[in-house]
Design a protein around this motif. Sequence first.
Motif, PDB file in Angstrom:
ATOM      1  N   LEU A 121     -22.688 -34.940 -19.983  1.00 42.20           N
ATOM      2  CA  LEU A 121     -23.851 -34.524 -20.764  1.00 42.20           C
ATOM      3  C   LEU A 121     -24.291 -35.610 -21.737  1.00 42.20           C
ATOM      4  O   LEU A 121     -25.498 -35.777 -21.982  1.00 42.20           O
ATOM      5  N   CYS A 122     -23.341 -36.354 -22.293  1.00 44.16           N
ATOM      6  CA  CYS A 122     -23.698 -37.481 -23.164  1.00 44.16           C
ATOM      7  C   CYS A 122     -24.474 -38.545 -22.402  1.00 44.16           C
ATOM      8  O   CYS A 122     -25.469 -39.082 -22.905  1.00 44.16           O
ATOM      9  N   VAL A 123     -24.030 -38.841 -21.190  1.00 47.77           N
ATOM     10  CA  VAL A 123     -24.727 -39.835 -20.376  1.00 47.77           C
ATOM     11  C   VAL A 123     -26.143 -39.361 -20.076  1.00 47.77           C
ATOM     12  O   VAL A 123     -27.112 -40.126 -20.213  1.00 47.77           O
ATOM     13  N   ILE A 124     -26.298 -38.092 -19.683  1.00 45.09           N
ATOM     14  CA  ILE A 124     -27.619 -37.547 -19.392  1.00 45.09           C
ATOM     15  C   ILE A 124     -28.500 -37.600 -20.640  1.00 45.09           C
ATOM     16  O   ILE A 124     -29.676 -37.975 -20.576  1.00 45.09           O
ATOM     17  N   PHE A 125     -27.943 -37.228 -21.779  1.00 45.51           N
ATOM     18  CA  PHE A 125     -28.697 -37.231 -23.029  1.00 45.51           C
ATOM     19  C   PHE A 125     -29.159 -38.642 -23.379  1.00 45.51           C
ATOM     20  O   PHE A 125     -30.298 -38.846 -23.798  1.00 45.51           O
ATOM     21  N   ILE A 126     -28.277 -39.622 -23.219  1.00 43.18           N
ATOM     22  CA  ILE A 126     -28.637 -41.005 -23.530  1.00 43.18           C
ATOM     23  C   ILE A 126     -29.743 -41.492 -22.612  1.00 43.18           C
ATOM     24  O   ILE A 126     -30.692 -42.151 -23.042  1.00 43.18           O
ATOM     25  N   SER A 129     -33.070 -39.807 -23.737  1.00 43.82           N
ATOM     26  CA  SER A 129     -33.536 -39.907 -25.123  1.00 43.82           C
ATOM     27  C   SER A 129     -34.407 -41.137 -25.304  1.00 43.82           C
ATOM     28  O   SER A 129     -34.254 -42.149 -24.619  1.00 43.82           O
ATOM     29  N   GLN A 130     -35.337 -41.014 -26.241  1.00 48.75           N
ATOM     30  CA  GLN A 130     -36.170 -42.163 -26.587  1.00 48.75           C
ATOM     31  C   GLN A 130     -35.526 -42.899 -27.743  1.00 48.75           C
ATOM     32  O   GLN A 130     -34.815 -42.314 -28.544  1.00 48.75           O
ATOM     33  N   GLU A 131     -35.841 -44.179 -27.801  1.00 51.01           N
ATOM     34  CA  GLU A 131     -35.268 -44.970 -28.890  1.00 51.01           C
ATOM     35  C   GLU A 131     -36.126 -44.769 -30.128  1.00 51.01           C
ATOM     36  O   GLU A 131     -37.259 -45.209 -30.199  1.00 51.01           O
ATOM     37  N   LYS A 132     -35.553 -44.049 -31.083  1.00 53.57           N
ATOM     38  CA  LYS A 132     -36.237 -43.856 -32.356  1.00 53.57           C
ATOM     39  C   LYS A 132     -35.182 -43.893 -33.455  1.00 53.57           C
ATOM     40  O   LYS A 132     -34.016 -43.547 -33.225  1.00 53.57           O
ATOM     41  N   PRO A 133     -35.583 -44.292 -34.655  1.00 54.78           N
ATOM     42  CA  PRO A 133     -34.597 -44.377 -35.734  1.00 54.78           C
ATOM     43  C   PRO A 133     -34.171 -42.987 -36.224  1.00 54.78           C
ATOM     44  O   PRO A 133     -34.949 -42.044 -36.192  1.00 54.78           O
ATOM     45  N   THR A 134     -32.916 -42.906 -36.635  1.00 53.71           N
ATOM     46  CA  THR A 134     -32.436 -41.650 -37.205  1.00 53.71           C
ATOM     47  C   THR A 134     -32.986 -41.520 -38.617  1.00 53.71           C
ATOM     48  O   THR A 134     -33.145 -42.514 -39.317  1.00 53.71           O
ATOM     49  N   PRO A 135     -33.301 -40.288 -39.041  1.00 47.08           N
ATOM     50  CA  PRO A 135     -33.921 -40.135 -40.362  1.00 47.08           C
ATOM     51  C   PRO A 135     -33.013 -40.540 -41.524  1.00 47.08           C
ATOM     52  O   PRO A 135     -33.492 -41.046 -42.530  1.00 47.08           O
ATOM     53  N   LEU A 137     -29.874 -42.524 -41.405  1.00 40.53           N
ATOM     54  CA  LEU A 137     -29.283 -43.863 -41.358  1.00 40.53           C
ATOM     55  C   LEU A 137     -30.313 -44.963 -41.124  1.00 40.53           C
ATOM     56  O   LEU A 137     -30.081 -46.121 -41.465  1.00 40.53           O
ATOM     57  N   GLY A 138     -31.416 -44.637 -40.484  1.00 41.57           N
ATOM     58  CA  GLY A 138     -32.438 -45.633 -40.207  1.00 41.57           C
ATOM     59  C   GLY A 138     -32.079 -46.586 -39.089  1.00 41.57           C
ATOM     60  O   GLY A 138     -32.690 -47.640 -38.955  1.00 41.57           O
ATOM     61  N   ILE A 139     -31.072 -46.245 -38.280  1.00 41.24           N
ATOM     62  CA  ILE A 139     -30.712 -47.088 -37.139  1.00 41.24           C
ATOM     63  C   ILE A 139     -31.144 -46.369 -35.869  1.00 41.24           C
ATOM     64  O   ILE A 139     -31.443 -45.179 -35.872  1.00 41.24           O
ATOM     65  N   SER A 140     -31.145 -47.083 -34.782  1.00 42.76           N
ATOM     66  CA  SER A 140     -31.567 -46.506 -33.510  1.00 42.76           C
ATOM     67  C   SER A 140     -30.629 -45.371 -33.103  1.00 42.76           C
ATOM     68  O   SER A 140     -29.407 -45.480 -33.233  1.00 42.76           O
ATOM     69  N   ASN A 142     -29.919 -44.563 -30.232  1.00 48.23           N
ATOM     70  CA  ASN A 142     -29.112 -44.981 -29.078  1.00 48.23           C
ATOM     71  C   ASN A 142     -27.726 -45.455 -29.507  1.00 48.23           C
ATOM     72  O   ASN A 142     -26.755 -45.261 -28.786  1.00 48.23           O
ATOM     73  N   TYR A 143     -27.615 -46.060 -30.691  1.00 49.31           N
ATOM     74  CA  TYR A 143     -26.312 -46.488 -31.176  1.00 49.31           C
ATOM     75  C   TYR A 143     -25.395 -45.284 -31.399  1.00 49.31           C
ATOM     76  O   TYR A 143     -24.213 -45.302 -31.059  1.00 49.31           O
ATOM     77  N   LEU A 144     -25.957 -44.241 -31.980  1.00 44.26           N
ATOM     78  CA  LEU A 144     -25.168 -43.029 -32.196  1.00 44.26           C
ATOM     79  C   LEU A 144     -24.800 -42.372 -30.874  1.00 44.26           C
ATOM     80  O   LEU A 144     -23.678 -41.883 -30.698  1.00 44.26           O
ATOM     81  N   ASN A 145     -25.727 -42.358 -29.939  1.00 43.40           N
ATOM     82  CA  ASN A 145     -25.445 -41.761 -28.636  1.00 43.40           C
ATOM     83  C   ASN A 145     -24.359 -42.528 -27.894  1.00 43.40           C
ATOM     84  O   ASN A 145     -23.489 -41.936 -27.251  1.00 43.40           O
ATOM     85  N   ILE A 146     -24.399 -43.819 -27.986  1.00 45.81           N
ATOM     86  CA  ILE A 146     -23.371 -44.637 -27.327  1.00 45.81           C
ATOM     87  C   ILE A 146     -22.022 -44.425 -28.009  1.00 45.81           C
ATOM     88  O   ILE A 146     -20.984 -44.368 -27.344  1.00 45.81           O
ATOM     89  N   ALA A 147     -22.030 -44.275 -29.329  1.00 47.25           N
ATOM     90  CA  ALA A 147     -20.778 -43.992 -30.039  1.00 47.25           C
ATOM     91  C   ALA A 147     -20.195 -42.659 -29.574  1.00 47.25           C
ATOM     92  O   ALA A 147     -18.978 -42.538 -29.365  1.00 47.25           O
ATOM     93  N   LEU A 148     -21.054 -41.657 -29.393  1.00 49.09           N
ATOM     94  CA  LEU A 148     -20.590 -40.373 -28.854  1.00 49.09           C
ATOM     95  C   LEU A 148     -20.022 -40.539 -27.454  1.00 49.09           C
ATOM     96  O   LEU A 148     -18.978 -39.977 -27.119  1.00 49.09           O
ATOM     97  N   LEU A 149     -20.714 -41.286 -26.635  1.00 47.37           N
ATOM     98  CA  LEU A 149     -20.264 -41.516 -25.266  1.00 47.37           C
ATOM     99  C   LEU A 149     -18.889 -42.182 -25.258  1.00 47.37           C
ATOM    100  O   LEU A 149     -17.976 -41.747 -24.541  1.00 47.37           O
TER     101      LEU A 149
END
Length: 176
Positions: A121-126, A129-135, A137-140, A142-149
């Motif tokens: 499910l993490c792979v599917i979500f990544i 998902s569109q690349e947008k900054p988190t409200p 942290l202000g980082i992409s 995708n970085y958080l999604n990859i950390a979850l993965l």
Amino acid sequence: AGVVVSQFFGAGNREGVRKAVHTTLAIAVAAGAILTVAGVVTTPMILRAMDTPQEVFEQSSQYLQVYFGGIFFSVIYNMSAGILNAVGNSRRSLIYLIIAAVSNIFLDIFLVVINSVILYLCVIFIMNSQEKPTPVLGISSNYLNIALLISFFLMLVHSLNFLYQDIKALKKVGEE
């Protein structure tokens, strides 16, 4: 306790066996409860005495409290197995131990399946998902999604390792 129970059992004194078993189990319940409460309450003091680093103090505290929470059941099992062995019924305690080992393996498999599903499910979500900054942290994102993965992948590897170790231990017991 096992010696007293076996002496009464060998003498055919059913009342003595009954009293010894009840006394032994009462002591086991009391000792298990005292050890559990004492362990859970003193966990922070034990960790401070060991100079546990602050970075891992909270996780260590949680781990030890869960460990001490299980001591009650361990004391009850060991005392009950001792009573069964004292009257010559070592087979039943072995059966309980085998049931525990097999259920542990099935729970390991269950956790591997759950981790695999979450990883998928993490792979599917990544991928969706569109690349947008988190409200915050202000980082992409995708970085958080990859950390979850990565974290769920590591949990899957860790669960597979537990499963392998359990099966290896069970094979070792079967060979003895």
